[in-house]
Write a protein that holds these residues in place. Structure first.
Motif, PDB file in Angstrom:
ATOM      1  N   UNK A 141       0.924  -1.305  -0.091  1.00 20.32           N
ATOM      2  CA  UNK A 141       0.003  -0.005  -0.184  1.00 20.32           C
ATOM      3  C   UNK A 141       1.233   1.325   0.013  1.00 20.32           C
ATOM      4  N   UNK A 142       1.872   1.100   1.015  1.00 23.42           N
ATOM      5  CA  UNK A 142       2.676   2.258   0.765  1.00 23.42           C
ATOM      6  C   UNK A 142       3.557   2.519  -0.511  1.00 23.42           C
ATOM      7  N   UNK A 143       3.747   1.318  -1.025  1.00 21.70           N
ATOM      8  CA  UNK A 143       4.389   1.236  -2.593  1.00 21.70           C
ATOM      9  C   UNK A 143       3.364   2.001  -3.439  1.00 21.70           C
ATOM     10  N   UNK A 144       2.116   1.706  -3.398  1.00 27.56           N
ATOM     11  CA  UNK A 144       1.138   2.184  -4.131  1.00 27.56           C
ATOM     12  C   UNK A 144       1.210   3.670  -4.154  1.00 27.56           C
ATOM     13  N   UNK A 145       1.054   4.295  -3.015  1.00 29.28           N
ATOM     14  CA  UNK A 145       1.056   5.602  -2.957  1.00 29.28           C
ATOM     15  C   UNK A 145       2.520   6.249  -3.403  1.00 29.28           C
ATOM     16  N   UNK A 146       3.347   5.663  -3.034  1.00 29.18           N
ATOM     17  CA  UNK A 146       4.663   6.360  -3.531  1.00 29.18           C
ATOM     18  C   UNK A 146       4.991   6.244  -4.911  1.00 29.18           C
ATOM     19  N   UNK A 147       4.333   5.163  -5.630  1.00 28.72           N
ATOM     20  CA  UNK A 147       4.389   5.176  -7.050  1.00 28.72           C
ATOM     21  C   UNK A 147       3.562   6.312  -7.526  1.00 28.72           C
ATOM     22  N   UNK A 148       2.482   6.673  -7.043  1.00 31.53           N
ATOM     23  CA  UNK A 148       1.735   7.763  -7.501  1.00 31.53           C
ATOM     24  C   UNK A 148       2.549   9.223  -7.106  1.00 31.53           C
ATOM     25  N   UNK A 149       3.270   9.414  -5.975  1.00 32.02           N
ATOM     26  CA  UNK A 149       4.108  10.570  -5.783  1.00 32.02           C
ATOM     27  C   UNK A 149       5.092  10.541  -7.001  1.00 32.02           C
ATOM     28  N   UNK A 150       5.976   9.382  -6.995  1.00 32.59           N
ATOM     29  CA  UNK A 150       7.067   9.410  -7.666  1.00 32.59           C
ATOM     30  C   UNK A 150       7.023   9.578  -9.309  1.00 32.59           C
ATOM     31  N   UNK A 151       5.552   9.142  -9.737  1.00 34.08           N
ATOM     32  CA  UNK A 151       5.202   9.270 -10.947  1.00 34.08           C
ATOM     33  C   UNK A 151       4.831  10.758 -11.252  1.00 34.08           C
ATOM     34  N   UNK A 152       4.535  11.327 -10.451  1.00 39.35           N
ATOM     35  CA  UNK A 152       3.956  12.786 -10.452  1.00 39.35           C
ATOM     36  C   UNK A 152       5.384  13.735 -10.536  1.00 39.35           C
ATOM     37  N   UNK A 153       6.009  13.406  -9.628  1.00 39.75           N
ATOM     38  CA  UNK A 153       7.318  14.130  -9.578  1.00 39.75           C
ATOM     39  C   UNK A 153       8.297  13.964 -10.915  1.00 39.75           C
ATOM     40  N   UNK A 154       8.209  12.653 -11.327  1.00 41.14           N
ATOM     41  CA  UNK A 154       9.016  12.425 -12.626  1.00 41.14           C
ATOM     42  C   UNK A 154       8.394  13.013 -13.606  1.00 41.14           C
ATOM     43  N   UNK A 155       7.218  12.756 -13.724  1.00 38.11           N
ATOM     44  CA  UNK A 155       6.361  13.386 -15.040  1.00 38.11           C
ATOM     45  C   UNK A 155       6.561  15.038 -14.871  1.00 38.11           C
ATOM     46  N   UNK A 156       6.255  15.479 -13.694  1.00 35.53           N
ATOM     47  CA  UNK A 156       6.751  17.133 -13.499  1.00 35.53           C
ATOM     48  C   UNK A 156       8.001  17.446 -14.110  1.00 35.53           C
ATOM     49  N   UNK A 157       8.843  16.669 -13.668  1.00 30.85           N
ATOM     50  CA  UNK A 157      10.279  17.065 -14.125  1.00 30.85           C
ATOM     51  C   UNK A 157      10.453  16.880 -15.719  1.00 30.85           C
ATOM     52  N   UNK A 158       9.980  15.881 -16.217  1.00 26.81           N
ATOM     53  CA  UNK A 158      10.032  15.530 -17.566  1.00 26.81           C
ATOM     54  C   UNK A 158       9.213  16.712 -18.348  1.00 26.81           C
ATOM     55  N   UNK A 159       8.071  17.203 -18.001  1.00 27.62           N
ATOM     56  CA  UNK A 159       7.233  18.212 -18.660  1.00 27.62           C
ATOM     57  C   UNK A 159       7.928  19.607 -18.550  1.00 27.62           C
ATOM     58  N   UNK A 160       8.687  19.799 -17.340  1.00 30.72           N
ATOM     59  CA  UNK A 160       9.399  21.127 -17.249  1.00 30.72           C
ATOM     60  C   UNK A 160      10.527  21.200 -17.807  1.00 30.72           C
ATOM     61  N   UNK A 161      11.351  20.045 -17.891  1.00 35.04           N
ATOM     62  CA  UNK A 161      12.634  20.066 -18.453  1.00 35.04           C
ATOM     63  C   UNK A 161      12.625  20.396 -20.093  1.00 35.04           C
ATOM     64  N   UNK A 162      11.471  19.830 -20.763  1.00 36.38           N
ATOM     65  CA  UNK A 162      10.913  20.096 -22.142  1.00 36.38           C
ATOM     66  C   UNK A 162      10.929  21.648 -22.318  1.00 36.38           C
ATOM     67  N   UNK A 163      10.513  22.477 -21.492  1.00 39.59           N
ATOM     68  CA  UNK A 163      10.294  23.803 -21.942  1.00 39.59           C
ATOM     69  C   UNK A 163      11.622  24.633 -21.276  1.00 39.59           C
ATOM     70  N   UNK A 164      12.853  23.932 -20.797  1.00 35.38           N
ATOM     71  CA  UNK A 164      14.080  24.613 -20.671  1.00 35.38           C
ATOM     72  C   UNK A 164      14.925  24.880 -21.585  1.00 35.38           C
TER      73      UNK A 164
END
Length: 164
Positions: A141-164
């Protein structure tokens, strides 16, 4: 569904729906800038690892809903899914560690977000397999929540880095 899994069914139903919806949204969001993402060396593996983390959460939750399944079988299924998702994370880490213009600390920080959910699922799967079902299910269950948090963080980085 075995007794330990039955008590987690509502959590698993919620996680399947939430993580599947989030994975779809992330894929659509990333597809808008796919040409720019593909120009980067590190962004495609990081994007893949973020989606793999969500797919791991979806898979683990979906397997937890299989009726009449022994708990040990569930642990093995999650272990296999975790190892497969871990391959994406290992590849992303290897690419990030080769970045020349990034400090060693930044490389480690970029890698930790993806490692945590995989480690939680791995721990949970092993605990379930060896008979500590409740502790293992909590770790998953902790892994599931961490998966969401990690995916959002990594996706945010990917989407922000595209604009740099």
């Amino acid at each position: 569904m075995s007794e330990p899994l039955a008590s987690w069914s509502e959590f698993n139903v919620a996680m399947v729906g939430a993580t599947a919806a989030l994975a779809g949204l992330l894929i659509v969001a990333m597809s808008v800038n796919i040409a720019e993402i593909m120009k980067s060396v590190t962004l495609p593996p990081r994007a893949a690892s973020s989606i793999a983390a969500l797919v791991l959460a979806i898979t683990a939750s979906a397997f937890g809903l299989i009726p009449g399944q022994p708990v040990a079988a569930y642990g093995i299924e999650v272990l296999v899914a975790t190892l497969l998702a871990g391959l994406f994370q290992v590849h992303a880490i290897r690419v990030v560690m080769r970045e020349d213009f990034v400090s060693p600390l930044d490389r480690v920080l970029k890698s930790i977000a993806g490692v945590l959910p995989v480690a939680a699922f791995l721990t949970g799967a092993v605990l379930v397999i060896v008979g500590a079902a409740e502790a293992g299910l909590i770790a998953m269950a902790v892994g599931s929540v961490l998966s969401i948090v990690a995916a959002l963080l990594m996706a945010w980085v990917v989407l922000v880095e595209v604009l740099r």
